[in-house]
Design a protein around this motif. Sequence first.
Motif, PDB file in Angstrom:
ATOM      1  N   GLY A   1      -3.402  -4.964   1.841  1.00 32.62           N
ATOM      2  CA  GLY A   1      -4.480  -6.106   1.581  1.00 32.62           C
ATOM      3  C   GLY A   1      -5.109  -6.315   2.729  1.00 32.62           C
ATOM      4  O   GLY A   1      -4.503  -6.110   3.844  1.00 32.62           O
ATOM      5  N   LYS A   2      -6.412  -6.543   2.634  1.00 29.12           N
ATOM      6  CA  LYS A   2      -7.220  -6.297   3.986  1.00 29.12           C
ATOM      7  C   LYS A   2      -6.782  -7.262   5.039  1.00 29.12           C
ATOM      8  O   LYS A   2      -6.821  -6.791   6.260  1.00 29.12           O
TER       9      LYS A   2
ATOM     10  N   ARG B   1       0.814  -7.132  -6.062  1.00 28.03           N
ATOM     11  CA  ARG B   1       0.516  -5.938  -6.656  1.00 28.03           C
ATOM     12  C   ARG B   1       0.800  -4.800  -5.601  1.00 28.03           C
ATOM     13  O   ARG B   1       1.142  -5.002  -4.724  1.00 28.03           O
TER      14      ARG B   1
ATOM     15  N   ASN C   1      -3.858  -5.861   6.954  1.00 25.36           N
ATOM     16  CA  ASN C   1      -4.258  -4.896   8.014  1.00 25.36           C
ATOM     17  C   ASN C   1      -5.014  -5.378   9.324  1.00 25.36           C
ATOM     18  O   ASN C   1      -4.667  -4.908  10.305  1.00 25.36           O
TER      19      ASN C   1
ATOM     20  N   ASP D   1       1.000  -1.147  -0.034  1.00 20.52           N
ATOM     21  CA  ASP D   1      -0.023  -0.034  -0.009  1.00 20.52           C
ATOM     22  C   ASP D   1       0.736   1.139  -0.055  1.00 20.52           C
ATOM     23  O   ASP D   1       1.762   1.719   0.981  1.00 20.52           O
TER      24      ASP D   1
ATOM     25  N   ASP E   1     -11.308  -2.509   7.675  1.00 19.61           N
ATOM     26  CA  ASP E   1     -10.344  -3.618   8.289  1.00 19.61           C
ATOM     27  C   ASP E   1     -10.423  -3.763   9.910  1.00 19.61           C
ATOM     28  O   ASP E   1     -10.306  -4.747  10.516  1.00 19.61           O
TER      29      ASP E   1
ATOM     30  N   GLY F   1     -10.636  -9.649   1.396  1.00 22.37           N
ATOM     31  CA  GLY F   1     -10.369  -8.709   0.118  1.00 22.37           C
ATOM     32  C   GLY F   1     -10.815  -9.404  -1.219  1.00 22.37           C
ATOM     33  O   GLY F   1     -11.491 -10.506  -1.263  1.00 22.37           O
ATOM     34  N   SER F   2     -10.174  -8.887  -2.262  1.00 24.76           N
ATOM     35  CA  SER F   2     -10.502  -9.304  -3.620  1.00 24.76           C
ATOM     36  C   SER F   2      -9.747 -10.490  -3.918  1.00 24.76           C
ATOM     37  O   SER F   2      -8.935 -10.833  -3.234  1.00 24.76           O
TER      38      SER F   2
ATOM     39  N   ASN G   1      -6.429   0.533  -7.038  1.00 25.61           N
ATOM     40  CA  ASN G   1      -5.958  -0.932  -6.588  1.00 25.61           C
ATOM     41  C   ASN G   1      -5.511  -1.582  -7.949  1.00 25.61           C
ATOM     42  O   ASN G   1      -6.504  -1.915  -8.933  1.00 25.61           O
TER      43      ASN G   1
HETATM   44  O1  TA6 Z   1      -9.086  -1.635   3.285  1.00 25.31           O
HETATM   45  C1  TA6 Z   1      -8.110  -1.023   2.899  1.00 25.31           C
HETATM   46  C2  TA6 Z   1      -7.414  -2.121   1.905  1.00 25.31           C
HETATM   47  O2  TA6 Z   1      -6.997  -3.168   2.853  1.00 25.31           O
HETATM   48  C3  TA6 Z   1      -5.800  -1.448   1.464  1.00 25.31           C
HETATM   49  O3  TA6 Z   1      -4.940  -1.767   2.368  1.00 25.31           O
HETATM   50  C4  TA6 Z   1      -5.783  -2.076   0.258  1.00 25.31           C
HETATM   51  O4  TA6 Z   1      -4.577  -2.833   0.015  1.00 25.31           O
HETATM   52  C5  TA6 Z   1      -7.051  -2.653  -0.328  1.00 25.31           C
HETATM   53  O5  TA6 Z   1      -7.788  -2.280   0.786  1.00 25.31           O
HETATM   54  C6  TA6 Z   1      -7.098  -3.709  -0.883  1.00 25.31           C
HETATM   55  O6  TA6 Z   1      -8.401  -4.127  -1.155  1.00 25.31           O
HETATM   56  P1  TA6 Z   1      -8.960  -5.183  -2.318  1.00 25.31           P
HETATM   57  O7  TA6 Z   1     -10.517  -5.148  -2.071  1.00 25.31           O
HETATM   58  O8  TA6 Z   1      -8.302  -4.681  -3.584  1.00 25.31           O
HETATM   59  O9  TA6 Z   1      -8.482  -6.583  -1.947  1.00 25.31           O
END
Ligand code: TA6
Length: 308
Positions: A37-38, A88, A41, A12, A248, A137-138, A105
Amino acid sequence: MILTVTLNTALDITYTVDALTPHTSHRVDRVGERPGGKGLNVARVLAALGHESVVTGFVGGSVGTVLRELIAPLPPRDALVPIEGSTRRTVAVVDAATGDTTQLNEAGPTVTPTEWTAFLAAYETLLRDADAVALCGSLPPGIHVGAYAELVRRARAAGVPTLLDTSGEPLRRGIAARPDLAKPNADELARLTGSREPLRAARDARRRGAHAVVASLGPEGLLAATPDGIWQAAPPAPVLGNPTGAGDSVVAALLAGLVEGLPWPDRLARAVALSAATVLAPAAGEFDPAAYEELLPRVTVTEEATAA
Ligand code: TA6
């Protein structure tokens, strides 16, 4: 220990500028670089709260090397699985004048079927020592949309409670696999259920399979629909700052409350205070401890009269 899964980890990067103006070039006043990445965190906040936490997911390439170097000195413990592709980056541009944040992102590396199989073996081993698991997360390219559903099913088979924090089709399928808790935001919940009315939508999400649902409603706080009742939790006043990672911290507080066996109102009060204290901190995965202590007794938790 509490296990967090981040299939799409990230480095990040936060750029702070004086005032963000479209179509102009900007001098960056401050650059921050954090493991992200969620789930990462979530795990860092859990560690700061005194919970043993372990992170897994994928990591690779030169960005992945930097990520691991940043994780190494402090808890959580790194149990990330190496891949060929490169981790990423995400970029958050913070307007110092208003606090408004623009988030960019990247999609993430393509994960191969062999790498997914290696991850599943590592996940099964980690589940043996886990008191709870968060799936956050994604999904990176190459991972099938039913991946979280599969991870929920495997955790259930191992008797480990699950919390799911994702969006879109992975959320829909993951909820159908019956996680203990889902934490969508209001938009994700509306996309899932077709309803913009949070209470109706949260109940619908429970009918779809989630044992309990905690919806984050931005500055208005949280709405929880659980088998024990329905609650709204709100901060004493809106908090201005960088909201990246506030959700998070909600996940971290809910997980901590789950493993500590706290009643729902206490879990929700902690989640709201921790999320607000994260908005006041410079980056996701961090919170202002003094603000957290000060806000906690001032969070309002109200029980809705209607049964869950
Ligand atoms: O919630 C914030 C965050 O965790 C960032 O640290 C960033 O890495 C992002 O969200 C990732 O989210 P995503 O939904 O793309 O996996």
